[in-house]
Design an enzyme around this catalytic site. Structure first.
Site, PDB file in Angstrom:
ATOM      1  N   ILE A  42       0.823  -1.221   0.000  1.00 43.36           N
ATOM      2  CA  ILE A  42       0.000   0.000   0.000  1.00 43.36           C
ATOM      3  C   ILE A  42       0.851   1.262   0.000  1.00 43.36           C
ATOM      4  O   ILE A  42       0.323   2.374  -0.029  1.00 43.36           O
ATOM      5  CB  ILE A  42      -0.938   0.026   1.224  1.00 43.36           C
ATOM      6  CG1 ILE A  42      -0.147  -0.070   2.534  1.00 43.36           C
ATOM      7  CG2 ILE A  42      -1.967  -1.084   1.131  1.00 43.36           C
ATOM      8  CD1 ILE A  42      -1.000   0.055   3.789  1.00 43.36           C
ATOM      9  N   GLY A  43       2.165   1.107   0.027  1.00 40.85           N
ATOM     10  CA  GLY A  43       3.020   2.295   0.008  1.00 40.85           C
ATOM     11  C   GLY A  43       4.468   1.915   0.179  1.00 40.85           C
ATOM     12  O   GLY A  43       4.831   0.728   0.270  1.00 40.85           O
ATOM     13  N   ALA A  44       5.305   2.940   0.172  1.00 36.21           N
ATOM     14  CA  ALA A  44       6.739   2.738   0.353  1.00 36.21           C
ATOM     15  C   ALA A  44       7.254   3.794   1.305  1.00 36.21           C
ATOM     16  O   ALA A  44       6.960   4.978   1.156  1.00 36.21           O
ATOM     17  CB  ALA A  44       7.477   2.804  -0.981  1.00 36.21           C
ATOM     18  N   GLY A  45       8.009   3.377   2.317  1.00 38.18           N
ATOM     19  CA  GLY A  45       8.587   4.296   3.276  1.00 38.18           C
ATOM     20  C   GLY A  45      10.058   4.507   3.015  1.00 38.18           C
ATOM     21  O   GLY A  45      10.616   4.073   1.999  1.00 38.18           O
ATOM     22  N   GLU A  46      10.721   5.167   3.959  1.00 39.68           N
ATOM     23  CA  GLU A  46      12.142   5.470   3.812  1.00 39.68           C
ATOM     24  C   GLU A  46      12.981   4.195   3.821  1.00 39.68           C
ATOM     25  O   GLU A  46      14.008   4.114   3.159  1.00 39.68           O
ATOM     26  CB  GLU A  46      12.582   6.387   4.955  1.00 39.68           C
ATOM     27  CG  GLU A  46      14.061   6.750   4.928  1.00 39.68           C
ATOM     28  CD  GLU A  46      14.438   7.622   6.095  1.00 39.68           C
ATOM     29  OE1 GLU A  46      15.649   7.838   6.284  1.00 39.68           O
ATOM     30  OE2 GLU A  46      13.540   8.085   6.821  1.00 39.68           O
ATOM     31  N   PHE A  47      12.506   3.167   4.579  1.00 44.58           N
ATOM     32  CA  PHE A  47      13.317   1.970   4.753  1.00 44.58           C
ATOM     33  C   PHE A  47      12.827   0.785   3.921  1.00 44.58           C
ATOM     34  O   PHE A  47      13.536  -0.200   3.788  1.00 44.58           O
ATOM     35  CB  PHE A  47      13.337   1.568   6.233  1.00 44.58           C
ATOM     36  CG  PHE A  47      13.949   2.614   7.115  1.00 44.58           C
ATOM     37  CD1 PHE A  47      15.322   2.716   7.232  1.00 44.58           C
ATOM     38  CD2 PHE A  47      13.155   3.507   7.813  1.00 44.58           C
ATOM     39  CE1 PHE A  47      15.897   3.679   8.055  1.00 44.58           C
ATOM     40  CE2 PHE A  47      13.722   4.464   8.635  1.00 44.58           C
ATOM     41  CZ  PHE A  47      15.099   4.561   8.748  1.00 44.58           C
TER      42      PHE A  47
ATOM     43  N   GLU B  17       9.041  -1.268   1.815  1.00 46.36           N
ATOM     44  CA  GLU B  17       7.627  -1.232   1.462  1.00 46.36           C
ATOM     45  C   GLU B  17       6.747  -1.297   2.711  1.00 46.36           C
ATOM     46  O   GLU B  17       7.144  -1.788   3.763  1.00 46.36           O
ATOM     47  CB  GLU B  17       7.277  -2.402   0.536  1.00 46.36           C
ATOM     48  CG  GLU B  17       7.865  -2.309  -0.862  1.00 46.36           C
ATOM     49  CD  GLU B  17       9.327  -2.685  -0.913  1.00 46.36           C
ATOM     50  OE1 GLU B  17      10.001  -2.320  -1.887  1.00 46.36           O
ATOM     51  OE2 GLU B  17       9.804  -3.333   0.043  1.00 46.36           O
ATOM     52  N   VAL B  18       5.497  -0.832   2.506  1.00 50.57           N
ATOM     53  CA  VAL B  18       4.476  -0.910   3.549  1.00 50.57           C
ATOM     54  C   VAL B  18       3.344  -1.772   3.013  1.00 50.57           C
ATOM     55  O   VAL B  18       2.848  -1.541   1.903  1.00 50.57           O
ATOM     56  CB  VAL B  18       3.949   0.485   3.941  1.00 50.57           C
ATOM     57  CG1 VAL B  18       2.910   0.357   5.052  1.00 50.57           C
ATOM     58  CG2 VAL B  18       5.089   1.383   4.382  1.00 50.57           C
TER      59      VAL B  18
ATOM     60  N   ASP C 212       7.111  17.077  12.887  1.00 45.34           N
ATOM     61  CA  ASP C 212       6.764  16.884  11.475  1.00 45.34           C
ATOM     62  C   ASP C 212       5.254  16.741  11.338  1.00 45.34           C
ATOM     63  O   ASP C 212       4.773  15.892  10.601  1.00 45.34           O
ATOM     64  CB  ASP C 212       7.480  15.656  10.923  1.00 45.34           C
ATOM     65  CG  ASP C 212       7.418  15.602   9.393  1.00 45.34           C
ATOM     66  OD1 ASP C 212       7.106  16.646   8.774  1.00 45.34           O
ATOM     67  OD2 ASP C 212       7.670  14.539   8.811  1.00 45.34           O
TER      68      ASP C 212
END
Length: 956
Positions: free
Chosen positions: A599-604, A606-607, A718
């Site tokens: 469902i997404g990609a983070g800094e480290f 995939e999510v 943030d």
């Protein structure tokens, strides 16, 4: 230049000087030329200039050098720019024998503390760059190239530049050496000196300023000089002293007739009424003679005169026989210009020619002082006496009272009974006495004794069967026997007139005989027993409360509110980060986790969306953050640190951590799954679909989560709509807790982090300037989130650059109200964006205010002022390049409504002229149904019409 050919002998010749210019700096050096690089005079566009050229493409092993004279460096200029204009000939234009032909040359530099003259050592020079042309000159066409290179980290007193040719046919037209400065300037009444711009290792150079004459500042004003020679982010400002106002970056005295009481950015004010207007530069205007200010009046307010005396004082007898009268009067003819007029009554009692104060026994209704009405009732007056009443008018500036006086004669009735009391009490008898008002002494007359009539009865008797006992007494005391124990009696006493008839006023009191001894003892014992029981109950309750609330309790009570005892612990304070993870997060076996969909990609990494099925627990949908393969140990620790942070929080508006996977190869962080994803994207997808009441409800949830974090002494740093997640019930939860680590570890984290740019447009100005973050800076960010929510995910500050955003905020620009934003909500935004962080509301205050708005939906009906051309950044009749829109689709794309292009086409609206003729009903008829979309298109057309009208006026 000093020209040196390493292949041949060294020849030195100072031949010609280049003319140098400066750019935000000063002239640095002249250049001298010699051998191998030839000096040639050329004509270009009718102007003659000299070039320094070399063209030995037919010879092998070329190594020709051209060096400048010594260039002295200003101590602060550690970074200089070298701008070169040159021509390089195309190697293909030579015959095939020119096998050594090159099309580049090299730039070198060497630092020195003194001029070495003609001494040249190649090994002392350090290469700066290889210079290559963008355009090569052919036989038929001359192509001039301009290149700029930066020489960094200069530290000695001066330096040399040198150019190395290794076989090119090149001509050097000009060399310009300069450095950049931020010019001397005055901003917010603070003077800042010219400052040399820093290098890449000091992107912002902090400069302290000095307030201009007659200006002061609580904090030392500062500003930052960028590497481009521009001032940004001023911090602190100066304000003109009392008696001075700002005029063109200076503080000037207030003109005669004007004043200014405090240091501020305000202009001088006109002296108020009834004040003197004598000199310039005054802090306040003194009162004119005969005019005053009250102690509570501000020194900046008008002056007032004294009130005149009350008029038309009249005494009207209401119950003459009872000693009552009514005093009435008219207000003063001159109030002195004030509205705080009050009145007081003074009474004097006169016997013959001697007068004295009436004393406390005279009663006034409603009072004798502080009266705002022009009447008062006076009672309890004695017979046979003369009274003088003085009515005084007061105001805030009354130094003495203005009086009205009246003499009141009272008839010669019997004296008045003033008080009645019990002298002695038994179970069967009562001894009573009473006082009477004094009687006037008339000369040559005999004073007759006063007789009294005493009437009494049992209080509980039926009025129809009541037995009254009447006694005629010669003195003002009596003892009554044969009464019933513990029984209340009502006594009335009245003075008799000379003829024996009752006269004057009477007084009635209730007295009770005492009870029997045994009954009294029983009652006393019961009362004592009750007191003991209450004390034991309270002690036991307190002991139970203390046993429930120990040192490990989550909450405690304070005078303000219940606050969490728990305080956030930074996981990076642990020597071993893995210990922090195990302390604050639950370990999950990977077999309990099922990944379903990315469902997404983070800094480290995939999510995923997935399912968590733990034995003895119901399976739940979760979000799974993974760590991509090939990670380092530091990346793994950074990845899991967010779990160490999230694991400390437990609040319905904070994203919940389900657990972590750390004991297996693939590390994972498992959180609750939020079906609707990020708030900003969700609002964009549902633009205009939610009423203000529902949006405020979302904001209330975010504020509650931030209050929880603030109470735990955690600063998010943030906060933005993209970091707020929304579930299927539209409940908003704060997420993304990774930025704290980055900012603390990286001193430059205000601008860049390992994850990309820090969001300047969400960050408070003091956080950008000092890299200091507090809950107050989170409040600023929350204000931006409020704007995003009310604007349905619009980008804050639209397409402005970060530099433009910082400059605009410093110049007091604030985001305008979004379309249909309630005025109360926008006012809260402005409070969050106050420059002084100490004046911003706290998250507890924000939650309380939003709760109040939600309890009173009518408070959301008043809409803040809205300008469509500013508030939604709509272009008028032209695109970003200033030219008119060429098509309807281009216009729709500019306002982010391109999904309706086909609707406009099918409706025959194919030109901008057609668009300008549309009305609201026309927009609905082509299929635009969502209220937010309908308003956006309508406001854009309104902006188009306004701009077209303005352009027509200018054309005329």
């Amino acid at each position: 230049f000093t020209v040196i050919s390493i292949r041949c002998c060294t020849f030195i010749l100072f031949f010609y000087s280049f003319i140098f210019s400066s750019f935000k700096g000063v002239y640095i050096s002249n250049l001298v030329v010699l051998f191998q690089w030839e000096v040639t005079q050329r004509t270009l566009n009718g102007s003659q200039f000299y070039t320094y050229s070399v063209c030995n493409v037919g010879e092998r092993e070329q190594d020709n050098w051209l060096r400048t004279t010594f260039i002295q460096r200003r101590p602060a200029a550690s970074r200089v720019f070298v701008e070169l204009q040159f021509i390089v000939r195309d190697c293909n234009s030579f015959d095939a024998t020119s096998l050594t032909c090159k099309e580049t040359f090299n730039l070198f530099t060497s630092e020195s503390d003194a001029d070495v003259g003609t001494t040249f050592r190649k090994g002392q020079f350090k290469k700066v760059a290889t210079i290559a042309p963008d355009e090569i000159t052919s036989k038929n066409e001359l192509r001039i190239n301009t290149e700029t290179r930066v020489v960094e980290n200069l530290s000695r007193k001066g330096f040399y530049l040198a150019f190395q040719d290794i076989g090119a046919c090149v001509a050097l037209l000009s060399t310009r050496v300069y450095y950049k400065t931020c010019p001397a300037t005055v901003k917010s009444l603070a003077s800042f000196p010219e400052t040399v711009a820093g290098g890449e290792n000091q992107a912002l150079r902090e400069v302290s300023g000095v307030c201009v004459d007659n200006a002061v500042s609580e904090k030392l004003p500062r500003i930052y000089c960028t590497v481009d020679g521009e001032w940004v982010v001023p911090v602190g400002q100066c304000q003109c002293k009392p008696g001075y106002e700002e005029v063109k970056d200076a503080c000037q005295e207030c003109q005669p007739g004007f004043f200014k009481a405090v240091a501020s950015g305000d202009k001088c004010e006109l002296c108020p009424a009834n004040t003197q207007r004598l000199s310039s530069g005054v802090l306040f205007c003194p009162c004119m003679d005969g005019f005053y200010r009250a102690p509570t009046d501000p020194s900046t307010g008008p002056c007032s005169g004294l009130p005149s005396a009350p008029r038309d004082l009249v005494a009207t007898t209401t119950q003459l026989s009872a000693g009552k009268l009514l005093l009435t009067w008219s207000p003063p003819e001159d109030t002195g210009g004030r509205i705080d007029i009050t009145y007081s009554i003074e009474c004097q009692r006169c016997e013959g020619i001697v007068c004295q104060p009436c004393g406390e026994k005279i009663r006034y209704e409603p009072a004798s002082t502080g009266l705002t009405d022009t009447k008062v009732s006076v009672s309890e007056l004695d017979a046979h006496l003369n009274y003088t009443f003085i009515v005084e008018a007061h105001s805030g500036v009354s130094l003495f009272a203005s009086q009205a006086t009246i003499l009141y004669p009272v008839s010669s009735d019997p004296p008045k009974i003033t008080t009645m009391r019990v002298v002695e009490r038994t179970s069967t008898s009562l001894s009573l006495s009473w006082d009477v008002s004094p009687r006037p002494r008339v000369p040559n007359t005999q004073v007759r004794p006063i007789r009294y009539e005493l009437t009494f009865r049992k209080k509980d008797d039926n009025l129809d069967m009541t037995t009254y006992i009447v006694l005629i007494l010669e003195k003002n005391s009596v003892q009554i026997n044969d009464l019933a124990p513990g029984t209340a009696y009502l006594f009335r006493v009245q003075a008799l007139s000379s003829d024996g008839s009752p006269g004057g006023s009477s007084i009635e009191e209730q007295f009770e005989t005492s009870s029997e001894v045994i009954f009294g003892a029983a009652v006393g014992g019961a009362a004592m027993l009750f007191v003991v029981v209450v004390i034991l109950f309270l002690r036991r309750r307190k002991r139970n409360s203390n046993s429930r609330q120990g040192p490990e309790d989550t909450y405690f009570s304070s005078s303000e509110q219940l606050k969490p005892l728990k305080t956030y612990v930074d996981p990076h304070t642990y020597e071993d980060p893995n210990v922090a993870v195990l302390k604050f997060a639950t370990e999950i076996h990977p077999s309990h986790i099922t990944k379903q969909k990315v469902i997404g990609a983070g800094e480290f990494g995939e999510v995923y969306r997935g399912i968590l099925k733990v034995p003895a627990r119901k399976e739940v949908a979760v979000a799974i953050k993974t760590l991509k393969p090939g990670y380092t140990e530091k990346q793994r620790q950074d990845f899991l640190s967010e779990a160490s942070i999230m694991g400390q929080f437990s609040h319905q508006n904070i994203i919940r951590l389900e657990g972590v996977v750390t004991k297996f190869k693939h590390a994972m962080i498992v959180t609750e799954y939020m079906e609707n994803g990020a708030l900003d994207r969700y609002l964009k997808d549902h633009d205009g679909e939610f009423p203000s009441f529902q949006l405020v409800g979302m904001l209330r949830g975010i504020a509650a989560g931030m209050k929880y974090l603030s109470d735990m002494s955690y600063v998010h740093r943030d906060l933005a709509a993209r970091n707020i997640l929304v579930n299927n019930t539209l409940e908003c939860k704060v997420s993304d807790f990774g930025l704290s680590r980055v900012l603390e570890d990286n001193p430059e984290g205000t601008y860049t982090t390992s994850g990309g740019k820090i969001p300047i447009r969400w960050t408070a100005p003091e956080a950008i300037a000092y890299r200091k973050f507090t809950s107050a800076s989170d409040v600023w960010s929350f204000g931006i989130v409020m704007w995003e929510v009310m604007a349905f995910g619009e980008r804050p500050y639209w397409d402005m650059s970060n530099h433009e955003v910082m400059k605009a905020i410093n110049e007091a620009f604030r985001l305008p109200a979004p379309m249909d934003c309630p005025s109360t909500v926008y006012q809260l935004m402005l409070q969050c964006w106050l420059q002084d962080r100490s004046k911003r509301p706290r998250f507890g205050d924000i939650v309380n205010l939003l709760d109040k708005l939600l309890r009173s939906p009518d408070s959301l009906k008043t809409i803040a002022d809205f300008d469509p051309r500013i508030s939604i950044r709509l272009p008028s009749t032209s695109g970003s390049d200033g030219s008119p829109f060429r098509s309807v689709s281009e216009w729709l794309e500019s306002i982010k409504m391109s999904q309706y292009s086909e609707n406009f086409t099918c409706a025959g609206v194919v030109t901008m002229d057609h668009v300008l003729q549309m009305k609201n009903e026309d927009i609905k008829n082509i299929g635009v149904r969502l209220p937010g979309h309908l308003k956006r298109i309508a406001y854009s057309i309104l902006g188009l019409k306004d701009q077209t009208s303005t352009l027509s006026v200018f054309a005329v």
